[in-house]
Write a protein that holds these residues in place. Structure first.
Motif, PDB file in Angstrom:
ATOM      1  N   ILE A  88       0.850  -1.185   0.000  1.00 27.76           N
ATOM      2  CA  ILE A  88       0.000   0.000   0.000  1.00 27.76           C
ATOM      3  C   ILE A  88       0.888   1.237   0.000  1.00 27.76           C
ATOM      4  O   ILE A  88       1.718   1.417   0.895  1.00 27.76           O
ATOM      5  N   ALA A  89       0.701   2.079  -1.007  1.00 27.94           N
ATOM      6  CA  ALA A  89       1.485   3.308  -1.112  1.00 27.94           C
ATOM      7  C   ALA A  89       1.016   4.309  -0.070  1.00 27.94           C
ATOM      8  O   ALA A  89      -0.166   4.390   0.243  1.00 27.94           O
ATOM      9  N   ARG A  90       1.964   5.073   0.456  1.00 28.59           N
ATOM     10  CA  ARG A  90       1.652   6.155   1.378  1.00 28.59           C
ATOM     11  C   ARG A  90       1.977   7.478   0.698  1.00 28.59           C
ATOM     12  O   ARG A  90       2.452   7.508  -0.428  1.00 28.59           O
ATOM     13  N   MET A  91       1.753   8.569   1.436  1.00 30.81           N
ATOM     14  CA  MET A  91       1.918   9.912   0.858  1.00 30.81           C
ATOM     15  C   MET A  91       3.253  10.109   0.129  1.00 30.81           C
ATOM     16  O   MET A  91       3.279  10.623  -0.964  1.00 30.81           O
ATOM     17  N   GLY A  92       4.373   9.708   0.703  1.00 25.92           N
ATOM     18  CA  GLY A  92       5.667  10.012   0.118  1.00 25.92           C
ATOM     19  C   GLY A  92       6.226   8.968  -0.821  1.00 25.92           C
ATOM     20  O   GLY A  92       7.365   9.087  -1.269  1.00 25.92           O
ATOM     21  N   THR A  93       5.461   7.945  -1.164  1.00 26.03           N
ATOM     22  CA  THR A  93       5.986   6.844  -1.974  1.00 26.03           C
ATOM     23  C   THR A  93       6.498   7.309  -3.335  1.00 26.03           C
ATOM     24  O   THR A  93       7.569   6.897  -3.777  1.00 26.03           O
TER      25      THR A  93
END
Length: 137
Positions: A88-93
């Motif tokens: 799961i990608a987060r904000m800074g990925t």
């Protein structure tokens, strides 16, 4: 000679929901969920997702592309056969420096491969043991 590690993509919603019921770890720019399928199959299932909080379609697609490549590089060494993983990608990925993203993925996969009973380095939550609540009435 052992046969090569077989990797399959998770594509259907029920596969993602099943993985969400397993264990998960978050590090830096990624959250990874792992489900031990227990079906006797040795393949590894991989799924990738990014919510709209991450950004618009261009940013979400870039984040997922980066996670797919990081997973390709790390899953053979640090993944467990017979498991499904959802990245799961987060904000800074999408903007994270590549070596830091690889480090996030590697440490998260390593952490997920270790059974919880062997994880003595994580302290328990301070409020969990005291029974006290900091909220004011």
């Amino acid at each position: 000679m052992s046969d090569p590690l077989q990797i399959k993509r998770l594509l259907r919603r029920p596969q993602f929901l099943a993985a969400a019921k397993g264990v998960s770890e978050a590090r830096g720019a990624v959250v990874i969920q792992r489900l031990d399928r227990g079906d006797g199959s040795a393949h590894i299932g991989l799924g990738f997702t990014a919510t709209r909080k991450v950004g618009g379609a261009v940013v979400r697609n870039r984040a997922k592309r980066r996670l797919r490549q990081a997973a390709r590089l790390m899953i053979a060494q640090h993944g467990r056969p017979g498991s499904d993983y959802v990245f799961i990608a987060r904000m800074g990925t999408a903007d994270r420096p590549w070596d830091r993203l690889l480090d996030d993925v590697k440490s998260t996969l390593t952490r997920l491969a270790t059974p919880k009973t062997e994880r003595a380095d994580r302290p328990s939550h301070p409020r969990a043991s005291s029974g006290q609540d900091d909220r004011t009435p």
